[in-house]
Scaffold this motif. Structure first.
Motif, PDB file in Angstrom:
ATOM      1  N   UNK A  49       9.430  17.000  -0.149  1.00  0.00           N
ATOM      2  CA  UNK A  49       9.174  15.320   0.604  1.00  0.00           C
ATOM      3  C   UNK A  49       8.832  16.314   1.875  1.00  0.00           C
ATOM      4  N   UNK A  50       8.488  17.163   2.823  1.00  0.00           N
ATOM      5  CA  UNK A  50       8.605  16.728   3.802  1.00  0.00           C
ATOM      6  C   UNK A  50       6.395  16.657   3.747  1.00  0.00           C
ATOM      7  N   UNK A  51       5.887  17.103   3.181  1.00  0.00           N
ATOM      8  CA  UNK A  51       4.756  17.555   2.786  1.00  0.00           C
ATOM      9  C   UNK A  51       4.653  15.469   2.703  1.00  0.00           C
ATOM     10  N   UNK A  52       5.149  15.347   1.714  1.00  0.00           N
ATOM     11  CA  UNK A  52       4.822  13.366   1.218  1.00  0.00           C
ATOM     12  C   UNK A  52       4.746  12.933   2.635  1.00  0.00           C
ATOM     13  N   UNK A  53       5.732  13.366   2.903  1.00  0.00           N
ATOM     14  CA  UNK A  53       5.932  11.742   4.105  1.00  0.00           C
ATOM     15  C   UNK A  53       5.003  12.699   5.145  1.00  0.00           C
ATOM     16  N   UNK A  54       4.897  13.558   5.910  1.00  0.00           N
ATOM     17  CA  UNK A  54       3.799  13.811   6.806  1.00  0.00           C
ATOM     18  C   UNK A  54       2.761  13.500   6.303  1.00  0.00           C
ATOM     19  N   UNK A  55       2.190  13.794   5.013  1.00  0.00           N
ATOM     20  CA  UNK A  55       0.710  13.153   4.484  1.00  0.00           C
ATOM     21  C   UNK A  55       0.482  11.582   4.556  1.00  0.00           C
ATOM     22  N   UNK A  56       1.576  10.968   4.336  1.00  0.00           N
ATOM     23  CA  UNK A  56       1.782   9.135   4.458  1.00  0.00           C
ATOM     24  C   UNK A  56       2.050   8.685   5.586  1.00  0.00           C
ATOM     25  N   UNK A  57       2.181   9.548   6.921  1.00  0.00           N
ATOM     26  CA  UNK A  57       2.242   9.099   8.272  1.00  0.00           C
ATOM     27  C   UNK A  57       0.888   9.579   8.642  1.00  0.00           C
ATOM     28  N   UNK A  58       0.062  10.589   8.730  1.00  0.00           N
ATOM     29  CA  UNK A  58      -1.076  10.709   8.422  1.00  0.00           C
ATOM     30  C   UNK A  58      -2.181  10.690   7.873  1.00  0.00           C
ATOM     31  N   UNK A  59      -1.832   9.241   6.866  1.00  0.00           N
ATOM     32  CA  UNK A  59      -3.205   9.405   5.548  1.00  0.00           C
ATOM     33  C   UNK A  59      -4.815   8.453   6.779  1.00  0.00           C
ATOM     34  N   UNK A  60      -4.527   7.898   8.178  1.00  0.00           N
ATOM     35  CA  UNK A  60      -5.032   7.601   8.600  1.00  0.00           C
ATOM     36  C   UNK A  60      -6.803   8.553   8.884  1.00  0.00           C
ATOM     37  N   UNK A  61      -6.065  10.082   8.974  1.00  0.00           N
ATOM     38  CA  UNK A  61      -6.138  10.844   9.687  1.00  0.00           C
ATOM     39  C   UNK A  61      -6.638  11.760   8.306  1.00  0.00           C
ATOM     40  N   UNK A  62      -5.945  12.298   7.349  1.00  0.00           N
ATOM     41  CA  UNK A  62      -6.363  11.874   6.252  1.00  0.00           C
ATOM     42  C   UNK A  62      -7.525  12.190   5.632  1.00  0.00           C
ATOM     43  N   UNK A  63      -7.730  10.489   5.214  1.00  0.00           N
ATOM     44  CA  UNK A  63      -8.444  10.316   4.550  1.00  0.00           C
ATOM     45  C   UNK A  63     -10.050   9.675   4.483  1.00  0.00           C
ATOM     46  N   UNK A  64     -10.059  10.491   6.425  1.00  0.00           N
ATOM     47  CA  UNK A  64     -11.677  11.384   6.658  1.00  0.00           C
ATOM     48  C   UNK A  64     -12.108  11.893   6.355  1.00  0.00           C
ATOM     49  N   UNK A  65     -11.105  13.176   6.061  1.00  0.00           N
ATOM     50  CA  UNK A  65     -11.478  14.429   5.345  1.00  0.00           C
ATOM     51  C   UNK A  65     -12.470  14.236   4.299  1.00  0.00           C
TER      52      UNK A  65
END
Length: 216
Positions: free
Chosen positions: A200-216
């Motif tokens: 779940x490390x990746x899932x937690x990190x991705x959720x926390x950085x969702x604001x940056x990731x959605x711009x990919x």
């Protein structure tokens, strides 16, 4: 400019000296203290009972954090504007504050100098975050973006889906590939982002950085 005496404020912090300093600052500037608390449960009850214009809450308190209270107020449709006081300026905290539609987020070291500016901005329908937060957020977002640039297009697509809380099985089904393929991609993403390999490390990190990731 609003008349400070017309503004009722609830304050909460579990550190007595910090709470007293905040209350003294507000009182000196003419604001009305509608109530003060030293834990999250008391703070929430004060907000429900007093319906103040503004609540200034420590981010970390016993029972309920400032962010917990903000979430409850949002769910209940309360009009009280929430200002969070924090030592944290990491992107994850800022993104969570933004998701909760917080009106203000002040670093504790900025409270004395920025509080009146923050309150006035809120009363004018604006949001206010400590200037240092904007700079820190930009720097951290830039670092995260550099890490994301290491990913392949397929890895970016999968990371977006992880950030949206899709399971490995769901992603495999949506992309018409095997679960093993998605697991391999997840391993590669974890390695490139230099995350530890715990479940779940990746899932937690991705959720926390969702604001940056959605711009990919």
């Amino acid at each position: 400019m609003h008349n400070p005496s017309d503004i009722r404020i609830v304050t909460a912090d579990d550190h007595p000296l910090l709470l007293q300093g905040l209350n003294d600052t507000l009182t000196r500037r003419g604001y009305e203290l509608a109530g003060t608390a030293n834990n999250g449960t008391e703070a929430l009850q004060l907000i429900l009972d007093k319906q103040p214009e503004i609540a200034i809450l420590d981010i970390e308190m016993p029972y309920l954090t400032g962010l917990d209270i903000a979430e409850i107020c949002l769910e209940r449709g309360l009009t009280t504007k929430i200002i969070i006081l924090s030592y944290h300026k990491e992107v994850a905290f800022i993104h969570k504050a933004q998701r909760l539609n917080l009106s203000g987020y002040l670093l504790k070291e900025d409270t004395t100098t920025e509080i009146s500016t923050c309150i006035e901005a809120l009363l004018n329908g604006e949001t206010y975050y400590s200037p240092a937060i904007a700079q820190s957020t930009m720097e951290q977002s830039s670092e995260i973006q550099k890490m994301l640039d290491l990913l392949t297009p397929s890895e970016k697509k999968i990371l977006k889906m992880i950030a949206e809380s899709h399971s490995t099985e769901a992603i495999a089904e949506l992309l018409h590939v095997s679960i093993r393929t998605i697991e391999k991609h997840r391993s590669n993403i974890i390695r490139k982002l230099d995350l530890n390999g715990q479940t779940h490390t990746l899932s937690i990190w991705a959720h926390e950085q969702k604001g940056v990731i959605k711009g990919l």
